[in-house]
Design an enzyme around this catalytic site. Structure first.
Site, PDB file in Angstrom:
ATOM      1  CB  SER A  93      -0.717   0.186   0.987  1.00 21.26           C
ATOM      2  OG  SER A  93      -0.256  -0.063   2.435  1.00 21.26           O
ATOM      3  CB  THR A  94       3.170   2.962   2.016  1.00 25.90           C
ATOM      4  OG1 THR A  94       3.922   2.737   3.410  1.00 25.90           O
ATOM      5  CG2 THR A  94       1.660   3.408   2.327  1.00 25.90           C
ATOM      6  CB  ALA A 142       2.179  -3.765   7.863  1.00 19.62           C
ATOM      7  CB  SER A 162       4.028   5.850   9.812  1.00 20.41           C
ATOM      8  OG  SER A 162       4.603   5.842   8.344  1.00 20.41           O
ATOM      9  CE1 TYR A 198       1.931   6.107  12.841  1.00 21.31           C
ATOM     10  CE2 TYR A 198       2.798   8.093  13.632  1.00 21.31           C
ATOM     11  CZ  TYR A 198       3.393   6.370  13.610  1.00 21.31           C
ATOM     12  OH  TYR A 198       4.371   5.847  13.064  1.00 21.31           O
ATOM     13  CB  SER A 250       5.880  24.481   2.898  1.00 25.37           C
ATOM     14  OG  SER A 250       5.317  24.202   1.606  1.00 25.37           O
ATOM     15  N   GLY A 268      -1.385  20.029  11.380  1.00 23.59           N
ATOM     16  CA  GLY A 268      -2.203  19.483  12.777  1.00 23.59           C
ATOM     17  C   GLY A 268      -1.273  18.742  13.136  1.00 23.59           C
ATOM     18  CG  ASP A 282       3.767  18.704  13.334  1.00 25.66           C
ATOM     19  OD1 ASP A 282       3.862  17.036  13.466  1.00 25.66           O
ATOM     20  OD2 ASP A 282       4.149  18.699  12.455  1.00 25.66           O
TER      21      ASP A 282
HETATM   22  N1  LIG Z   1       9.498   6.737   9.686  1.00 23.06           N
HETATM   23  C1  LIG Z   1       9.917   7.571  10.833  1.00 23.06           C
HETATM   24  O1  LIG Z   1      10.166   8.320  11.191  1.00 23.06           O
HETATM   25  C2  LIG Z   1       8.798   6.096  11.970  1.00 23.06           C
HETATM   26  C3  LIG Z   1       8.906   6.640  13.388  1.00 23.06           C
HETATM   27  C4  LIG Z   1       8.285   5.856  14.103  1.00 23.06           C
HETATM   28  C5  LIG Z   1       7.293   4.961  14.234  1.00 23.06           C
HETATM   29  N2  LIG Z   1       7.505   4.604  12.994  1.00 23.06           N
HETATM   30  C6  LIG Z   1       6.559   3.335  12.370  1.00 23.06           C
HETATM   31  O2  LIG Z   1       7.264   2.432  11.773  1.00 23.06           O
HETATM   32  C7  LIG Z   1       7.333   1.589  10.959  1.00 23.06           C
HETATM   33  C8  LIG Z   1       7.570   1.533   9.307  1.00 23.06           C
HETATM   34  O3  LIG Z   1       7.430   2.885   8.661  1.00 23.06           O
HETATM   35  P1  LIG Z   1       7.932   3.110   7.347  1.00 23.06           P
HETATM   36  O4  LIG Z   1       8.417   4.433   7.740  1.00 23.06           O
HETATM   37  O5  LIG Z   1       8.702   2.261   6.194  1.00 23.06           O
HETATM   38  O6  LIG Z   1       6.735   3.393   6.688  1.00 23.06           O
HETATM   39  P2  LIG Z   1       6.359   2.344   5.416  1.00 23.06           P
HETATM   40  O7  LIG Z   1       5.321   3.214   4.948  1.00 23.06           O
HETATM   41  O8  LIG Z   1       7.764   2.892   4.823  1.00 23.06           O
HETATM   42  O9  LIG Z   1       6.595   1.288   5.224  1.00 23.06           O
HETATM   43  C9  LIG Z   1       5.039   0.498   6.005  1.00 23.06           C
HETATM   44  C10 LIG Z   1       5.062  -0.833   4.832  1.00 23.06           C
HETATM   45  O10 LIG Z   1       3.755  -1.309   5.423  1.00 23.06           O
HETATM   46  C11 LIG Z   1       3.257  -2.103   4.569  1.00 23.06           C
HETATM   47  N3  LIG Z   1       1.559  -1.877   5.076  1.00 23.06           N
HETATM   48  C12 LIG Z   1       0.892  -0.898   5.734  1.00 23.06           C
HETATM   49  N4  LIG Z   1      -0.122  -1.431   5.837  1.00 23.06           N
HETATM   50  C13 LIG Z   1      -0.137  -2.856   5.654  1.00 23.06           C
HETATM   51  C14 LIG Z   1      -0.922  -3.891   5.678  1.00 23.06           C
HETATM   52  N5  LIG Z   1      -2.547  -3.946   6.214  1.00 23.06           N
HETATM   53  N6  LIG Z   1      -0.515  -5.731   5.514  1.00 23.06           N
HETATM   54  C15 LIG Z   1       0.560  -5.622   4.734  1.00 23.06           C
HETATM   55  N7  LIG Z   1       1.414  -4.669   4.371  1.00 23.06           N
HETATM   56  C16 LIG Z   1       1.225  -3.360   5.325  1.00 23.06           C
HETATM   57  C17 LIG Z   1       3.339  -0.861   3.766  1.00 23.06           C
HETATM   58  O11 LIG Z   1       2.498  -1.614   1.785  1.00 23.06           O
HETATM   59  C18 LIG Z   1       4.342  -0.365   4.020  1.00 23.06           C
HETATM   60  O12 LIG Z   1       5.615  -1.696   2.958  1.00 23.06           O
HETATM   61  C19 LIG Z   1       5.613   1.707  10.727  1.00 23.06           C
HETATM   62  O13 LIG Z   1       4.870   1.075  11.784  1.00 23.06           O
HETATM   63  C20 LIG Z   1       5.628   3.775  11.331  1.00 23.06           C
HETATM   64  O14 LIG Z   1       4.489   3.772  12.015  1.00 23.06           O
HETATM   65  C21 LIG Z   1       8.106   5.034  11.538  1.00 23.06           C
HETATM   66  O1  LIG Z   2       7.280  19.925   4.775  1.00 23.13           O
HETATM   67  C1  LIG Z   2       7.862  19.126   5.251  1.00 23.13           C
HETATM   68  C2  LIG Z   2       7.635  18.493   6.191  1.00 23.13           C
HETATM   69  C3  LIG Z   2       8.160  18.411   7.911  1.00 23.13           C
HETATM   70  N1  LIG Z   2       8.007  19.522   8.448  1.00 23.13           N
HETATM   71  C4  LIG Z   2       7.794  19.511   9.155  1.00 23.13           C
HETATM   72  O2  LIG Z   2       9.027  18.811  10.014  1.00 23.13           O
HETATM   73  C5  LIG Z   2       9.075  18.069  11.102  1.00 23.13           C
HETATM   74  C6  LIG Z   2       9.372  16.625  11.295  1.00 23.13           C
HETATM   75  O3  LIG Z   2       8.853  16.281  10.449  1.00 23.13           O
HETATM   76  P1  LIG Z   2       7.924  14.668   9.698  1.00 23.13           P
HETATM   77  O4  LIG Z   2       9.154  14.656   8.667  1.00 23.13           O
HETATM   78  O5  LIG Z   2       6.932  14.703   9.023  1.00 23.13           O
HETATM   79  O6  LIG Z   2       7.683  13.765  11.317  1.00 23.13           O
HETATM   80  P2  LIG Z   2       7.303  13.851  12.035  1.00 23.13           P
HETATM   81  O7  LIG Z   2       5.639  14.367  12.042  1.00 23.13           O
HETATM   82  O8  LIG Z   2       7.881  14.130  13.256  1.00 23.13           O
HETATM   83  O9  LIG Z   2       6.625  12.259  12.564  1.00 23.13           O
HETATM   84  C7  LIG Z   2       7.844  11.735  12.052  1.00 23.13           C
HETATM   85  O10 LIG Z   2       8.387  11.211  13.306  1.00 23.13           O
HETATM   86  C8  LIG Z   2       7.806  10.430  14.486  1.00 23.13           C
HETATM   87  C9  LIG Z   2       8.224   9.809  15.742  1.00 23.13           C
HETATM   88  O11 LIG Z   2       8.632  11.874  16.258  1.00 23.13           O
HETATM   89  C10 LIG Z   2       7.041   9.230  13.809  1.00 23.13           C
HETATM   90  O12 LIG Z   2       5.600   8.388  14.650  1.00 23.13           O
HETATM   91  C11 LIG Z   2       6.208   9.126  12.606  1.00 23.13           C
HETATM   92  O13 LIG Z   2       5.705   8.629  12.081  1.00 23.13           O
HETATM   93  C12 LIG Z   2       7.005   9.993  11.534  1.00 23.13           C
HETATM   94  O14 LIG Z   2       6.684  10.239  10.492  1.00 23.13           O
HETATM   95  C13 LIG Z   2       7.477  18.512  12.028  1.00 23.13           C
HETATM   96  O15 LIG Z   2       7.709  19.003  12.652  1.00 23.13           O
HETATM   97  C14 LIG Z   2       7.119  19.004  10.947  1.00 23.13           C
HETATM   98  O16 LIG Z   2       6.105  19.970  11.147  1.00 23.13           O
HETATM   99  C15 LIG Z   2       7.831  20.675   7.660  1.00 23.13           C
HETATM  100  O17 LIG Z   2       8.045  21.958   8.525  1.00 23.13           O
HETATM  101  N2  LIG Z   2       8.047  21.384   6.653  1.00 23.13           N
END
Ligand SMILES: NC(=O)c1ccc[n+]([C@@H]2O[C@H](COP(=O)([O-])OP(=O)(O)OC[C@H]3O[C@@H](n4cnc5c(N)ncnc54)[C@H](O)[C@@H]3O)[C@@H](O)[C@H]2O)c1
Ligand SMILES: O=c1ccn([C@@H]2O[C@H](COP(=O)(O)OP(=O)(O)O[C@H]3O[C@H](CO)[C@@H](O)[C@H](O)[C@H]3O)[C@@H](O)[C@H]2O)c(=O)[nH]1
Length: 320
Positions: A36-37, A72, A75, A139, A202, A278, A280
């Site tokens: 899906s992503t 999965a 996020s 989330y 932005s 929204g 943050d």
């Molecule tokens: N990236 C970050 O900064 C961050 C921070 C904190 C927590 N997380 C958590 O880490 C995990 C991975 O994040 P990511 O950045 O790799 O995201 P991502 O979107 O790259 O990966 C998520 C994967 O899960 C799959 N998926 C979603 N729903 C599914 C379902 N119902 N069944 C099977 N597959 C499914 C998507 O296709 C995707 O490949 C998430 O649970 C996210 O909440 C990420």
């Molecule tokens: O175009 C942009 C994108 C982001 N931001 C800001 O940059 C910061 C970081 O944003 P982002 O990279 O989207 O990460 P977060 O919203 O902090 O969330 C990430 O980090 C969280 C943990 O801190 C995880 O739970 C989430 O899954 C992951 O997406 C935030 O203040 C955003 O408002 C901007 O100002 N401009």
């Protein structure tokens, strides 16, 4: 000792990097992802792939698996504010089905991707795991609900579980990096501006109660994060739900991140101030003392310029 692991979400950014580390450590890895992503090419060579949904995990899970690593989920903080039902359905509904499938198959070990977003606006900095959890977005609320579900599963049914509360994951590991589509994360978006693919970045709000008015986050290298998952598999104890923050304990503002990208890439990065997004919180910085003590975790890539440099190398490869 090598094991067999189901990695849900292993075609995504973090799950793909962790699956790669598991393969390199000699483990048998099966990725379950509905794409899906994620991307099929995100599944590392050496891992088996099932294209399917976690809600149907019972079809594939059996007692040959030693553990599930559960990534999965949807996020995006901002999207969850406008489409909360999407987050409750996938993150909570999907995980309920996965836990039931694990119970049915007798798979009794879990490592779960939780998040800093479970805390909401922190009462103090750095955040520890015993701090109050009051998510500011659906989330974060959906991930907190799953953490509560896992606590109950451990107490009632003997699951051994570790929830890793990641702060802001960034950087790349070899050919595995961040390419969400559409991208919503700060560092890859700023790099797109450096590449000339976007006109400007932005800045979502410059009126927060922080030194330069922009939000402060704790950026952690995805490879340091991956290492914590392998340690968590060893630390998981039947009947216990361990929760560990993962971050470096250093906060960087949105403006500091943009400035670091300018320095690392040598490109100008125009910025425009936009309204707040929204959901943050102003500041999210981790205390990772529990991960150090309980997992023996010792991150080695904390430097923001180094994290950005790895993400930049990946962004340039994928721009070709
Ligand atoms: N990236 C970050 O900064 C961050 C921070 C904190 C927590 N997380 C958590 O880490 C995990 C991975 O994040 P990511 O950045 O790799 O995201 P991502 O979107 O790259 O990966 C998520 C994967 O899960 C799959 N998926 C979603 N729903 C599914 C379902 N119902 N069944 C099977 N597959 C499914 C998507 O296709 C995707 O490949 C998430 O649970 C996210 O909440 C990420
Ligand atoms: O175009 C942009 C994108 C982001 N931001 C800001 O940059 C910061 C970081 O944003 P982002 O990279 O989207 O990460 P977060 O919203 O902090 O969330 C990430 O980090 C969280 C943990 O801190 C995880 O739970 C989430 O899954 C992951 O997406 C935030 O203040 C955003 O408002 C901007 O100002 N401009």
């Amino acid at each position: 000792m090598s094991g067999k692991y189901l990695v849900t979400g292993g075609a995504g950014y973090v799950g793909g990097v962790v699956a790669q580390h598991l393969v390199e450590a000699g483990h048998e890895v099966v990725v379950l992802d509905n794409l899906s992503t994620g991307f099929r090419e995100g599944v590392p060579a050496g891992a088996a792939f099932i294209e399917g949904d976690i809600r149907d995990a019972a079809q594939w899970l059996d007692d040959s698996y030693d553990a599930v690593l559960h990534f999965a989920a949807f996020s995006q903080v901002g999207e969850s504010v406008v489409k909360p039902e999407k987050y409750w359905d996938n993150n909570v509904g999907g995980t309920m089905a996965l836990l039931a499938a694990m119970r049915g198959a007798g798979v009794r070990k879990l490592v779960f991707s939780s998040t800093a977003a479970t805390y909401g606006e922190p009462v103090s900095t750095p955040i520890t795991e015993s701090d109050p959890t009051a998510p500011t977005s659906p989330y974060g609320a959906s991930k907190l609900a799953v953490d509560h579900m896992i606590t109950g599963e451990a107490a009632a049914h003997g699951l051994g579980a570790v929830s890793l509360r990641y702060f802001n994951v960034a950087g790349a590991y070899g050919s595995c990096g961040e390419r969400h589509d559409p991208e919503s994360h700060l560092i890859p978006l700023v790099l797109q501006v450096a590449l000339g693919r976007r006109e400007a970045i932005s800045v979502f709000g410059d009126d927060y109660p922080t030194p330069d008015g922009t939000c402060v986050r704790d950026y952690i290298h995805v490879a340091d994060l991956a290492e914590a998952h392998l340690l968590a598999l060893d630390a998981a104890t039947p009947g216990e739900h361990l929760i560990c923050n993962l971050g470096n304990g250093n906060g960087f503002s949105v403006r500091e991140v943009i400035e670091t990208v300018r320095k690392v890439t040598g490109h100008p990065v125009p910025e425009v101030v936009a309204g707040r997004r929204g959901g943050d919180p102003a500041v999210l910085v981790a205390s990772a003392a529990t991960a150090r003590e309980r997992l023996g975790w010792n991150p080695s890539r904390a430097d923001l310029a180094g994290i950005v440099a790895d993400a930049w190398a990946f962004a340039q490869q994928h721009a070709k």
